[in-house]
Design a protein around this motif. Structure first.
Motif, mmCIF file in Angstrom:
data_model
loop_
_atom_site.group_PDB
_atom_site.id
_atom_site.type_symbol
_atom_site.label_atom_id
_atom_site.label_comp_id
_atom_site.label_asym_id
_atom_site.label_seq_id
_atom_site.Cartn_x
_atom_site.Cartn_y
_atom_site.Cartn_z
ATOM 1 N N ALA A 38 0.815 -1.211 0.000
ATOM 2 C CA ALA A 38 0.000 0.000 0.000
ATOM 3 C C ALA A 38 0.847 1.259 0.000
ATOM 4 O O ALA A 38 0.496 2.255 -0.653
ATOM 5 C CB ALA A 38 -0.925 -0.003 1.215
ATOM 6 N N GLN A 39 1.977 1.239 0.718
ATOM 7 C CA GLN A 39 2.773 2.448 0.910
ATOM 8 C C GLN A 39 3.925 2.582 -0.079
ATOM 9 O O GLN A 39 4.280 3.689 -0.475
ATOM 10 C CB GLN A 39 3.322 2.473 2.340
ATOM 11 C CG GLN A 39 2.226 2.524 3.398
ATOM 12 C CD GLN A 39 2.740 2.254 4.792
ATOM 13 O OE1 GLN A 39 3.943 2.036 4.997
ATOM 14 N NE2 GLN A 39 1.855 2.272 5.778
ATOM 15 N N GLN A 40 4.542 1.458 -0.473
ATOM 16 C CA GLN A 40 5.662 1.467 -1.404
ATOM 17 C C GLN A 40 5.462 0.360 -2.440
ATOM 18 O O GLN A 40 6.133 -0.677 -2.388
ATOM 19 C CB GLN A 40 6.984 1.263 -0.660
ATOM 20 C CG GLN A 40 7.332 2.357 0.328
ATOM 21 C CD GLN A 40 8.693 2.131 0.972
ATOM 22 O OE1 GLN A 40 9.657 1.713 0.329
ATOM 23 N NE2 GLN A 40 8.781 2.413 2.255
ATOM 24 N N PRO A 41 4.545 0.547 -3.376
ATOM 25 C CA PRO A 41 4.261 -0.521 -4.335
ATOM 26 C C PRO A 41 5.475 -0.923 -5.171
ATOM 27 O O PRO A 41 5.563 -2.078 -5.600
ATOM 28 C CB PRO A 41 3.158 0.086 -5.218
ATOM 29 C CG PRO A 41 3.259 1.567 -5.007
ATOM 30 C CD PRO A 41 3.731 1.752 -3.609
ATOM 31 N N MET A 42 6.429 0.013 -5.372
ATOM 32 C CA MET A 42 7.619 -0.330 -6.136
ATOM 33 C C MET A 42 8.454 -1.386 -5.418
ATOM 34 O O MET A 42 9.041 -2.270 -6.047
ATOM 35 C CB MET A 42 8.464 0.920 -6.403
ATOM 36 C CG MET A 42 9.755 0.661 -7.174
ATOM 37 S SD MET A 42 9.470 -0.013 -8.836
ATOM 38 C CE MET A 42 9.154 1.508 -9.736
ATOM 39 N N LYS A 43 8.506 -1.308 -4.097
ATOM 40 C CA LYS A 43 9.305 -2.280 -3.332
ATOM 41 C C LYS A 43 8.725 -3.680 -3.479
ATOM 42 O O LYS A 43 9.465 -4.660 -3.631
ATOM 43 C CB LYS A 43 9.374 -1.876 -1.865
ATOM 44 C CG LYS A 43 10.309 -2.748 -1.035
ATOM 45 C CD LYS A 43 10.296 -2.366 0.428
ATOM 46 C CE LYS A 43 10.939 -1.024 0.675
ATOM 47 N NZ LYS A 43 11.065 -0.730 2.123
ATOM 48 N N MET A 44 7.404 -3.804 -3.426
ATOM 49 C CA MET A 44 6.782 -5.118 -3.603
ATOM 50 C C MET A 44 7.002 -5.641 -5.011
ATOM 51 O O MET A 44 7.298 -6.834 -5.209
ATOM 52 C CB MET A 44 5.287 -5.040 -3.282
ATOM 53 C CG MET A 44 4.532 -6.356 -3.531
ATOM 54 S SD MET A 44 5.245 -7.783 -2.676
ATOM 55 C CE MET A 44 4.563 -7.560 -1.033
ATOM 56 N N ALA A 45 6.873 -4.778 -6.003
ATOM 57 C CA ALA A 45 7.111 -5.208 -7.383
ATOM 58 C C ALA A 45 8.560 -5.640 -7.571
ATOM 59 O O ALA A 45 8.850 -6.640 -8.240
ATOM 60 C CB ALA A 45 6.764 -4.071 -8.353
ATOM 61 N N ALA A 46 9.487 -4.899 -6.961
ATOM 62 C CA ALA A 46 10.904 -5.244 -7.075
ATOM 63 C C ALA A 46 11.230 -6.529 -6.340
ATOM 64 O O ALA A 46 12.129 -7.278 -6.734
ATOM 65 C CB ALA A 46 11.752 -4.101 -6.527
ATOM 66 N N ALA A 47 10.507 -6.817 -5.240
ATOM 67 C CA ALA A 47 10.749 -8.050 -4.484
ATOM 68 C C ALA A 47 10.472 -9.281 -5.333
ATOM 69 O O ALA A 47 11.074 -10.335 -5.125
ATOM 70 C CB ALA A 47 9.883 -8.069 -3.231
ATOM 71 N N GLU A 48 9.567 -9.170 -6.299
ATOM 72 C CA GLU A 48 9.233 -10.291 -7.174
ATOM 73 C C GLU A 48 9.816 -10.118 -8.565
ATOM 74 O O GLU A 48 9.766 -11.041 -9.374
ATOM 75 C CB GLU A 48 7.706 -10.426 -7.269
ATOM 76 C CG GLU A 48 7.194 -11.535 -8.156
ATOM 77 C CD GLU A 48 7.751 -12.906 -7.810
ATOM 78 O OE1 GLU A 48 7.850 -13.753 -8.721
ATOM 79 O OE2 GLU A 48 8.089 -13.145 -6.632
ATOM 80 N N ALA A 49 10.405 -8.931 -8.828
ATOM 81 C CA ALA A 49 10.909 -8.602 -10.166
ATOM 82 C C ALA A 49 9.798 -8.772 -11.203
ATOM 83 O O ALA A 49 10.008 -9.301 -12.304
ATOM 84 C CB ALA A 49 12.120 -9.460 -10.528
ATOM 85 N N ILE A 50 8.594 -8.308 -10.840
ATOM 86 C CA ILE A 50 7.452 -8.367 -11.744
ATOM 87 C C ILE A 50 7.341 -7.023 -12.458
ATOM 88 O O ILE A 50 7.176 -5.988 -11.825
ATOM 89 C CB ILE A 50 6.164 -8.713 -10.958
ATOM 90 C CG1 ILE A 50 4.960 -8.710 -11.882
ATOM 91 C CG2 ILE A 50 5.939 -7.781 -9.778
ATOM 92 C CD1 ILE A 50 3.689 -9.193 -11.191
ATOM 93 N N TYR A 51 7.467 -7.026 -13.790
ATOM 94 C CA TYR A 51 7.555 -5.774 -14.532
ATOM 95 C C TYR A 51 6.200 -5.248 -14.991
ATOM 96 O O TYR A 51 6.035 -4.044 -15.188
ATOM 97 C CB TYR A 51 8.489 -5.945 -15.734
ATOM 98 C CG TYR A 51 9.944 -5.824 -15.336
ATOM 99 C CD1 TYR A 51 10.588 -4.600 -15.359
ATOM 100 C CD2 TYR A 51 10.649 -6.933 -14.898
ATOM 101 C CE1 TYR A 51 11.919 -4.482 -14.970
ATOM 102 C CE2 TYR A 51 11.970 -6.830 -14.510
ATOM 103 C CZ TYR A 51 12.600 -5.597 -14.543
ATOM 104 O OH TYR A 51 13.910 -5.491 -14.148
ATOM 105 N N ASN A 52 5.246 -6.128 -15.180
ATOM 106 C CA ASN A 52 3.931 -5.688 -15.624
ATOM 107 C C ASN A 52 2.876 -6.192 -14.637
ATOM 108 O O ASN A 52 3.002 -7.287 -14.079
ATOM 109 C CB ASN A 52 3.623 -6.228 -17.027
ATOM 110 C CG ASN A 52 4.592 -5.677 -18.059
ATOM 111 O OD1 ASN A 52 4.719 -4.465 -18.224
ATOM 112 N ND2 ASN A 52 5.299 -6.577 -18.750
ATOM 113 N N THR A 53 1.864 -5.361 -14.423
ATOM 114 C CA THR A 53 0.817 -5.715 -13.472
ATOM 115 C C THR A 53 0.220 -7.068 -13.819
ATOM 116 O O THR A 53 -0.109 -7.353 -14.971
ATOM 117 C CB THR A 53 -0.285 -4.639 -13.484
ATOM 118 O OG1 THR A 53 0.284 -3.398 -13.077
ATOM 119 C CG2 THR A 53 -1.411 -5.010 -12.541
#
Length: 466
Positions: A245-260
């Protein structure tokens, strides 16, 4: 170059300091529990346990104090622009930590050290509990300050002065990020202390030494690690949702997921292209990332490209992507090392159960001793993930890391201090290991002449056996 050197220096000193913090927090509570058992029962085993583990706790505490002081100096040395920006907000929690929490911790710890045979039993016991409470309070105020960097609340940025100004101190202390980080850190501290006690107890039990002391120590440690590991999983799950909720980039980077993606799977292992932007091979658990992020196996998780576009729109042109390989692997190592420590303890709890018909196999003692490194590795990579995943922000959404470095400090000065600190910390690490190994191998003090030393096999009191 100055920015990179300053970041490396702060990273080295912070990670090194954080090796001692969780052990200090968890071990202080365990030692207090051991002494409580002695005061309640009068059993000499618990007194010997208290003195043995208390000595190791004091060595670790001293190292934590020394390394923590050096860490704070860097705010004025290498990060003066950052210090100027956050000073109004950081002043309150750091002052309270120093004047109240650390004062409480160090004062009562001194009374505990010198109060043996001088203070009444219960007064002396109260001293170690007050010192333990001080360590917990100290951790909370430090985490409140750090959590404000992750999720700034209770403050506004004065555009004229270019500084963050405190408006609501209670909002800083009750920041949801601070509460989540605190509960996660405390449970991780109990895992760290429990594994520490488990490993050293296993070393002695594997040699058949001081069994009357290390058998109850081992059982206490195993129960602590198993319970605390469950706590780490629960609090970590809550933190993951806050992070989304607060840092969506960190969660995306944790999985290395580039597209929603939704539902989003969680990769246990991935081999990517050289630039890290394409997946070659992976082992995945369907829907698990969606559950970690939202508590729902079907919800979508924003990708790096989508968050990057949103942050460009919100904050202006720039690259808002952290180091993906670092965030990806530290996130998994943090989980993996922690779960492995819990698994070793769970196996040990089964092997040492009272109805076990066979003696504990020697391989378990070797495995338990080898597990000593696991919580320290998990704590370190977890801290790296938390800080690297926030980049390029030093205060999320308000101050970039590049803008926080001292403008007048030269690269040569930072490099020199980096080398000196690294060598100094290397020497301190050798001293720490030597002292810990010497006193851990020496074993507990001998039993008092008036108390029986043998293991009676009676059930442990609740304060020790949980």
């Amino acid at each position: 170059m100055n920015l990179d050197l300053a970041r490396w220096q702060f990273a080295i000193t912070t990670v090194y300091h954080f090796l001692f913090v969780p052990l200090t927090i968890g071990l202080s509570m365990l030692v207090a529990g051991m002494q409580t058992a002695w005061v309640r029962t009068g059993d000499d085993r618990y007194l010997r346990m208290t003195k043995f583990w208390g000595k190791l706790f004091l060595i670790n505490f001293a190292m934590g104090v020394v390394t923590g002081i050096v860490q704070e100096f860097q705010f004025g040395m290498n990060w003066s622009a950052y210090s100027r920006f956050v000073g109004d907000v950081f002043g309150a929690p750091l002052a309270i930590e120093g004047l109240l929490a650390f004062f409480l911790e160090s004062t009562f710890l001194g009374l505990w050290i010198f109060g043996w045979d001088r203070l009444p039993k219960r007064v002396h016991l109260a001293c170690i509990w007050m010192a333990s409470i001080g360590t917990v309070l100290s951790a909370y105020f430090i985490l409140a300050a750090n959590s404000w960097m992750q999720h700034p609340v209770g403050s506004v940025v004065n555009s004229a002065s270019g500084r963050a100004e405190l408006r609501d101190f209670s909002a800083v202390l009750t920041n949801s990020t601070a509460v989540g980080a605190f509960t996660h850190t405390i449970t991780a501290s109990f895992v760290t202390a429990g594994v520490f006690v488990m490993a050293i107890s296993a070393w002695h039990l594997g040699r058949g030494q001081h069994t009357e002391v290390f058998r109850p120590s081992m059982r206490l440690a195993l129960a602590t690690v198993v319970i605390a590991t469950i706590g780490v999983l629960v609090t970590g799950d809550l933190q993951a949702r806050l992070m989304t909720a607060q840092q969506p980039m960190k969660m995306a980077a944790a999985e290395a997921i580039y597209n929603t993606s939704g539902p989003a799977s969680f990769s246990l292992f991935t081999i990517g292209s050289l630039d890290g932007r394409a997946e070659v091979y992976s082992i995945r658990v369907p829907g698990l990332l969606s559950f970690l992020a939202h508590g729902d196996f079907s919800q979508p998780v924003e990708g790096i490209n989508n968050v990057q576009a949103a942050e460009v729109a919100a904050f202006g042109p720039g690259d808002y992507t952290p180091a993906i390989p670092v965030t990806y692997w530290t996130f998994r190592f943090m989980i993996g090392f922690g779960l492995l420590a819990g698994l070793v303890a769970l196996v040990g709890l089964w092997l040492t159960r009272r109805r076990a018909r066979r003696p504990v196999p020697r391989w378990f003692f070797a495995a338990a001793f080898a597990a000593l490194v696991l919580p320290f590795l998990a704590n370190s990579v977890g801290w790296i993930f938390t800080e690297v995943g926030r980049q390029p922000w030093v205060v999320y959404g308000t101050l970039r890391t590049a803008d926080g470095v001292s403008p007048t400090v030269t690269s040569g000065t930072v490099l020199t201090s980096l080398i000196v600190f690294t060598l100094l910390y290397g020497a301190l690490a050798m001293i720490e290991v030597m002292l810990m190994a010497r006193y851990a191998a020496a074993g507990p003090p001998p039993p008092t002449p008036t108390e029986p030393a043998e293991d009676t096999g009676e059930p442990l009191p609740l304060a020790v056996a949980y």
